[in-house]
Design a protein around this motif. Structure first.
Motif, short mmCIF file in Angstrom:
data_model
loop_
_atom_site.label_atom_id
_atom_site.label_comp_id
_atom_site.label_asym_id
_atom_site.label_seq_id
_atom_site.Cartn_x
_atom_site.Cartn_y
_atom_site.Cartn_z
N ALA A 33 0.84 -1.20 0.00
CA ALA A 33 0.00 0.00 0.00
C ALA A 33 0.87 1.25 0.00
N LEU A 34 0.41 2.25 -0.75
CA LEU A 34 1.07 3.55 -0.76
C LEU A 34 0.08 4.54 -0.19
N GLY A 41 1.58 13.20 -3.94
CA GLY A 41 2.22 12.75 -5.18
C GLY A 41 1.94 11.30 -5.52
N LYS A 42 0.91 10.71 -4.92
CA LYS A 42 0.61 9.28 -5.13
C LYS A 42 0.15 9.01 -6.57
N THR A 43 -0.82 9.80 -7.03
CA THR A 43 -1.32 9.58 -8.39
C THR A 43 -0.24 9.89 -9.43
N THR A 44 0.56 10.92 -9.15
CA THR A 44 1.69 11.21 -10.05
C THR A 44 2.60 9.99 -10.16
N VAL A 46 1.77 6.85 -9.73
CA VAL A 46 1.08 5.84 -10.55
C VAL A 46 1.21 6.18 -12.04
N ASN A 47 1.09 7.46 -12.37
CA ASN A 47 1.22 7.87 -13.78
C ASN A 47 2.64 7.65 -14.31
N LEU A 48 3.63 7.86 -13.44
CA LEU A 48 5.02 7.62 -13.84
C LEU A 48 5.26 6.13 -14.05
N ILE A 49 4.64 5.31 -13.20
CA ILE A 49 4.82 3.86 -13.30
C ILE A 49 4.12 3.32 -14.54
N SER A 50 2.89 3.80 -14.80
CA SER A 50 2.12 3.24 -15.91
C SER A 50 2.53 3.82 -17.26
N GLY A 51 3.29 4.92 -17.24
CA GLY A 51 3.78 5.49 -18.50
C GLY A 51 2.93 6.62 -19.03
N LEU A 168 -0.40 -5.24 -10.43
CA LEU A 168 -1.65 -4.50 -10.63
C LEU A 168 -1.58 -3.20 -9.84
N LEU A 169 -1.84 -2.08 -10.51
CA LEU A 169 -1.87 -0.77 -9.85
C LEU A 169 -3.31 -0.38 -9.58
N LEU A 170 -3.62 -0.13 -8.32
CA LEU A 170 -4.98 0.27 -7.95
C LEU A 170 -4.92 1.63 -7.27
#
Ligand SMILES: Nc1ncnc2c1ncn2[C@@H]1O[C@H](COP(=O)(O)OP(=O)(O)OP(=O)(O)O)[C@@H](O)[C@H]1O
Ligand SMILES: [Mg+2]
Length: 261
Positions: A33-34, A41-44, A46-51, A168-170
């Motif tokens: 969990a994050l 900066g959590k969603t940022t 996730v966006n960096l991880i997913s590309g 899986l990113l949630l």
């Protein structure tokens, strides 16, 4: 070797350092969990991880494969799935057709190779199995866009699972859900444990403590601490920022901002 790692990830929006040299590891089969306050900066991340976003510095590695610089669809093929908060659902198609489309997209050739009719029924069986796995069998023939919010979010998870992810990113899977829907989503995530690793962003701390093998706390773009639930629960800084009463946390938060700056 960890399944997944971020190495020195940095992202700036203008002068704002939103991801500040983040190192993070997710082990195979782990629910990680994050957590962190709004704007941490959590969603940022996730966006960096997913590309969806490109980092200014640093690397993203999944199962020995360098993902940094790859477009989002190549990352999905490499084993990374993300739930897109319902936007990946075709609202006018049935749940069955949504699932079939997702399965065909990710396992395309294995279905294409079969004769048209056999391929179609194999795809149907696969869609039905996924519906059962996610508790969607009762709504298979319903039009996705007419379903309640919680059921649509469950379908979104099912679509992500169709890619057979290693990770899986949630991002806040329980956002906007009532207690009944949240409990069902929690049970679904719990049932995925061991089949894949999960990076879970969630504000509901009861859900986080129920699900997570390890927790990382993000504050102003930096990882403050990573550890198991007890370590996080008992950490005085985390208690003050996150779990303490609102008034105390505002003051400590300001102090903490200085410290991590
Ligand atoms: N595209 C953007 N351009 C400029 N600033 C941005 C952009 N996206 C996010 N930010 C800023 O970056 C910071 C981190 O935002 P982010 O959405 O990653 O936080 P979060 O931890 O997901 O917050 P929440 O818990 O509210 O979802 C915030 O200050 C936000 O305003
Ligand atoms: Mg967010």
């Amino acid at each position: 070797m960890s399944l997944f790692a971020l190495h020195g990830l940095v992202k700036r929006f203008g002068g704002l350092l939103v991801t500040d040299h983040v190192d993070l590891e997710v082990e195979r089969g782990e629910i990680h969990a994050l957590i962190g306050p709004n704007g941490a900066g959590k969603t940022t991340l996730v966006n960096l991880i997913s590309g969806t976003l490109a980092p200014d510095q640093g690397r993203v590695v999944l199962d020995g494969v360098e993902l940094t610089g790859l477009p989002a669809h190549r990352r999905v093929a490499a084993g990374l799935s993300r739930c897109f908060q319902i936007t990946s659902i075709f609202p006018k198609a049935t749940v069955r057709d949504n699932l079939k489309l997702a399965m065909q997209a990710h396992a395309g050739h294995s279905f294409h190779l079969l004769a048209a009719r056999a391929g179609e029924s194999a795809l149907d069986r696969a869609a039905e199995a996924m519906a059962v796995r996610c508790g969607l069998e009762a709504v298979l023939e319903q039009v996705a866009g007419t379903l309640p919010h919680g059921v649509q979010r469950t379908l979104d998870v099912a679509l992500a699972l169709a890619a057979q992810p290693k990770l899986l990113l949630l991002d806040e899977p329980m956002a906007g859900m009532g207690p009944h829907e949240s409990a069902r989503m929690l049970a679904l995530i719990q049932s995925l444990r061991g089949d894949m690793a999960i990076l879970l962003i969630e504000h509901d701390m009861d859900a986080v403590f129920a699900l997570a093998d390890r927790i990382s706390v993000l504050v102003y773009g930096k990882v403050l601490i990573s550890g198991d639930a007890d370590t996080i629960r008992n950490d005085p800084q985390v208690q003050a920022v996150y779990l303490g009463d609102e008034a105390a946390s505002a003051a400590t938060f300001a102090a903490l901002a200085q410290e991590v700056a």
